[in-house]
Design a protein around this motif. Sequence first.
Motif, short mmCIF file in Angstrom:
data_model
loop_
_atom_site.label_atom_id
_atom_site.label_comp_id
_atom_site.label_asym_id
_atom_site.label_seq_id
_atom_site.Cartn_x
_atom_site.Cartn_y
_atom_site.Cartn_z
N ALA A 107 0.85 -1.20 0.00
CA ALA A 107 0.00 0.00 0.00
C ALA A 107 0.88 1.25 0.00
N HIS A 108 0.34 2.33 -0.58
CA HIS A 108 1.02 3.63 -0.59
C HIS A 108 0.06 4.67 -0.02
N TRP A 109 0.54 5.48 0.92
CA TRP A 109 -0.28 6.50 1.55
C TRP A 109 0.15 7.89 1.09
N LEU A 110 -0.83 8.79 0.95
CA LEU A 110 -0.53 10.16 0.58
C LEU A 110 0.28 10.85 1.67
N PRO A 111 1.30 11.63 1.32
CA PRO A 111 1.97 12.44 2.34
C PRO A 111 0.96 13.41 2.97
N ARG A 112 1.08 13.61 4.26
CA ARG A 112 0.12 14.45 4.98
C ARG A 112 0.02 15.86 4.39
N ASP A 113 1.16 16.45 4.05
CA ASP A 113 1.13 17.82 3.54
C ASP A 113 0.44 17.89 2.19
N ALA A 114 0.60 16.86 1.36
CA ALA A 114 -0.07 16.83 0.06
C ALA A 114 -1.58 16.69 0.25
N ALA A 115 -1.99 15.85 1.18
CA ALA A 115 -3.42 15.68 1.47
C ALA A 115 -4.03 16.98 1.94
N GLN A 116 -3.35 17.68 2.84
CA GLN A 116 -3.87 18.94 3.36
C GLN A 116 -3.96 19.99 2.26
N THR A 117 -2.94 20.06 1.41
CA THR A 117 -2.96 21.02 0.30
C THR A 117 -4.16 20.77 -0.61
N ALA A 118 -4.39 19.51 -0.97
CA ALA A 118 -5.49 19.17 -1.87
C ALA A 118 -6.84 19.47 -1.22
N LEU A 119 -7.01 19.06 0.02
CA LEU A 119 -8.30 19.24 0.69
C LEU A 119 -8.63 20.72 0.87
N GLN A 120 -7.64 21.52 1.22
CA GLN A 120 -7.88 22.96 1.39
C GLN A 120 -8.23 23.62 0.07
N SER A 121 -7.56 23.23 -1.00
CA SER A 121 -7.84 23.80 -2.32
C SER A 121 -9.24 23.44 -2.79
N GLU A 191 -3.95 22.06 -11.91
CA GLU A 191 -3.41 22.74 -10.73
C GLU A 191 -2.65 21.77 -9.83
N PHE A 192 -3.26 20.64 -9.54
CA PHE A 192 -2.64 19.68 -8.62
C PHE A 192 -1.41 19.02 -9.23
N GLN A 193 -1.43 18.83 -10.54
CA GLN A 193 -0.24 18.26 -11.18
C GLN A 193 0.96 19.18 -11.02
N ASP A 194 0.67 20.47 -10.81
CA ASP A 194 1.73 21.45 -10.56
C ASP A 194 2.04 21.56 -9.07
N THR A 195 1.03 21.85 -8.25
CA THR A 195 1.27 22.12 -6.83
C THR A 195 1.64 20.87 -6.03
N LEU A 196 1.22 19.70 -6.51
CA LEU A 196 1.52 18.45 -5.79
C LEU A 196 2.63 17.64 -6.46
N LYS A 197 3.28 18.22 -7.44
CA LYS A 197 4.32 17.50 -8.19
C LYS A 197 5.37 16.93 -7.26
N GLY A 198 5.64 15.63 -7.42
CA GLY A 198 6.62 14.95 -6.58
C GLY A 198 6.05 14.44 -5.27
N ARG A 199 4.87 14.93 -4.91
CA ARG A 199 4.23 14.51 -3.64
C ARG A 199 2.99 13.65 -3.87
N ALA A 200 2.32 13.85 -5.01
CA ALA A 200 1.08 13.12 -5.27
C ALA A 200 0.78 13.11 -6.76
N MET A 201 -0.06 12.16 -7.16
CA MET A 201 -0.58 12.07 -8.53
C MET A 201 -2.00 12.63 -8.52
N ALA A 202 -2.38 13.33 -9.59
CA ALA A 202 -3.76 13.81 -9.75
C ALA A 202 -4.21 13.48 -11.16
#
Length: 296
Positions: A107-121, A191-202
Amino acid sequence: MTSIDATGLKLSSGHGDPDQALAALAKVELVISDCDGTLLYTDKTLGEPAKEAVRNLTAAGVRFTVASSRPGKGMHSIVETLEVQSPFAAFNGGKLVDPAGWKTLSAHWLPRDAAQTALQSLERDGVDAWVFIDDQWYITNPGGEYVPLERRTVGYDAVVVKRFEDIDLDSIEKIVASTKDAALLQRKEAEFQDTLKGRAMAMRSQTYYLDITHPLANKGEGVRELARRAGVALENVAVLGDMGNDVAMFDVAGVSIVMGQASADVQSHATFVSATNDQDGFAAGLNGLLAARKGR
């Protein structure tokens, strides 16, 4: 597109050598299929032609499994109905599950900071967000437009929370953004492909769903790992899909079959184009594969 008479499939515009494509199709040892929009009809049902095609495939000695953006629990009925024996991929490849005992293999889990960035946006733009942790589905808006569809799709109810900060943000396997505003969702994807680059896939799994997962939680990596565990070379793997999140597996498998309703861009990444999912494009794909094996 060029028709391949032996299979009933059409060669994608991105692949110009019919003989090479046919030879690759004939030597497939493992088939991995997307579920929604591919294996299933648009109304989320599994047709008799698909069931028969899988039975014929396994009878011919070719292994079959599935890879979906769904949580593992939401694939239970599909896996059992089709008697899938091999490990399968949930959460766009972010989780591999062994159907024998429903054991999580990886299993792979989202980094916490990436999750928070996405949810807030998503909250700022008024887009419904869902959070998946293991087989639990968390929502803050039970009246969301696509909640009934997702409930029917995965086969169980969501857990309603007041705010996502009240759950374990370190254990998120997938965030889904859902809205009927397809243009907005496309903008959020970019947007997420830019702001989450290296931290998450969108990547969008439907025109109305945007999946946000760990960078390694993509169907390309899922197919690599499923093939490795099966002991099958990637060149002998065939995949079937219909959406942008399926392109990653098209790009690594030896053969790819795309459903006829897929966009022109998605089709260009595949080897073959079949009929639409509602016209039994999945069954046509497997039947074409079996025809190629018989004619080799």
